[in-house]
Design a protein around this motif. Sequence first.
Motif, PDB file in Angstrom:
ATOM      1  N   ALA A   1      28.808-124.604 -18.970  1.00  0.00           N
ATOM      2  CA  ALA A   1      27.565-125.303 -18.685  1.00  0.00           C
ATOM      3  C   ALA A   1      26.987-125.856 -19.984  1.00  0.00           C
ATOM      4  N   ALA A   2      26.212-126.923 -19.887  1.00  0.00           N
ATOM      5  CA  ALA A   2      25.644-127.559 -21.073  1.00  0.00           C
ATOM      6  C   ALA A   2      24.155-127.818 -20.883  1.00  0.00           C
ATOM      7  N   THR A  26      19.782-117.767 -18.786  1.00  0.00           N
ATOM      8  CA  THR A  26      19.285-118.153 -17.466  1.00  0.00           C
ATOM      9  C   THR A  26      19.947-119.434 -16.991  1.00  0.00           C
ATOM     10  N   ALA A  27      20.653-119.350 -15.876  1.00  0.00           N
ATOM     11  CA  ALA A  27      21.442-120.477 -15.397  1.00  0.00           C
ATOM     12  C   ALA A  27      20.611-121.722 -15.096  1.00  0.00           C
ATOM     13  N   LYS A  28      19.375-121.539 -14.650  1.00  0.00           N
ATOM     14  CA  LYS A  28      18.586-122.692 -14.219  1.00  0.00           C
ATOM     15  C   LYS A  28      18.233-123.640 -15.355  1.00  0.00           C
ATOM     16  N   TRP A  29      18.369-123.220 -16.590  1.00  0.00           N
ATOM     17  CA  TRP A  29      18.025-124.073 -17.724  1.00  0.00           C
ATOM     18  C   TRP A  29      19.172-124.978 -18.161  1.00  0.00           C
ATOM     19  N   TRP A  44      28.822-120.165 -21.277  1.00  0.00           N
ATOM     20  CA  TRP A  44      29.814-119.768 -20.276  1.00  0.00           C
ATOM     21  C   TRP A  44      29.157-118.750 -19.339  1.00  0.00           C
ATOM     22  N   PHE A  45      29.398-118.927 -18.060  1.00  0.00           N
ATOM     23  CA  PHE A  45      28.970-117.993 -17.032  1.00  0.00           C
ATOM     24  C   PHE A  45      30.192-117.577 -16.225  1.00  0.00           C
ATOM     25  N   ARG A  46      30.039-116.537 -15.440  1.00  0.00           N
ATOM     26  CA  ARG A  46      31.101-116.146 -14.524  1.00  0.00           C
ATOM     27  C   ARG A  46      30.500-115.657 -13.214  1.00  0.00           C
ATOM     28  N   GLN A  47      31.302-115.751 -12.175  1.00  0.00           N
ATOM     29  CA  GLN A  47      30.812-115.369 -10.854  1.00  0.00           C
ATOM     30  C   GLN A  47      31.939-114.800 -10.022  1.00  0.00           C
ATOM     31  N   VAL A  48      31.633-113.711  -9.329  1.00  0.00           N
ATOM     32  CA  VAL A  48      32.544-113.140  -8.346  1.00  0.00           C
ATOM     33  C   VAL A  48      31.908-113.309  -6.981  1.00  0.00           C
ATOM     34  N   LYS A  83      28.200-112.179  -5.552  1.00  0.00           N
ATOM     35  CA  LYS A  83      27.292-111.842  -6.653  1.00  0.00           C
ATOM     36  C   LYS A  83      26.742-113.108  -7.289  1.00  0.00           C
ATOM     37  N   GLU A  84      25.631-112.948  -7.993  1.00  0.00           N
ATOM     38  CA  GLU A  84      25.034-114.074  -8.689  1.00  0.00           C
ATOM     39  C   GLU A  84      25.862-114.446  -9.918  1.00  0.00           C
ATOM     40  N   ARG A  85      25.695-115.701 -10.312  1.00  0.00           N
ATOM     41  CA  ARG A  85      26.372-116.146 -11.518  1.00  0.00           C
ATOM     42  C   ARG A  85      25.811-115.378 -12.718  1.00  0.00           C
ATOM     43  N   GLU A  86      26.708-114.913 -13.578  1.00  0.00           N
ATOM     44  CA  GLU A  86      26.350-114.020 -14.681  1.00  0.00           C
ATOM     45  C   GLU A  86      26.596-114.704 -16.019  1.00  0.00           C
ATOM     46  N   PHE A  87      25.615-114.626 -16.906  1.00  0.00           N
ATOM     47  CA  PHE A  87      25.770-115.168 -18.249  1.00  0.00           C
ATOM     48  C   PHE A  87      26.827-114.395 -19.029  1.00  0.00           C
TER      49      PHE A  87
END
Length: 120
Positions: A96-97, A103-106, A35-39, A42-46
Amino acid sequence: QVQLVESGGGLVQAGGSLRLSCAASGRTFSSSAGWFRQVPGKEREFVAGISGTGSNTRYATSVKGRFTISRDNAKNTVYLQMNSLKPEDTAVYYCAAGSYTETAKWYDYWGQGTQVTVSS
């Protein structure tokens, strides 16, 4: 191909709880997830990650002890139980899966997001 659909977001008062769900379709959902979150601005945060079997989890420092990630592979669903919510938890939450790193890119697949708003 995996499709992810989040649900369970909404408006809650500070100190309250919400449970987010991430339902997977398209193939058997046994991969690691997070799970990530974003405001805005700002960048998406783990937030949290879980291995395919559910035996390993990891959390961002900011949510440790308040949030719990879990999964039910029979239902192809990953959950995020959020307790003791704070206004700073307000964000769009994404499932995300494909990994459970910070790290979001993975991650290979992403849901469309669900809004969580915590009022003070």
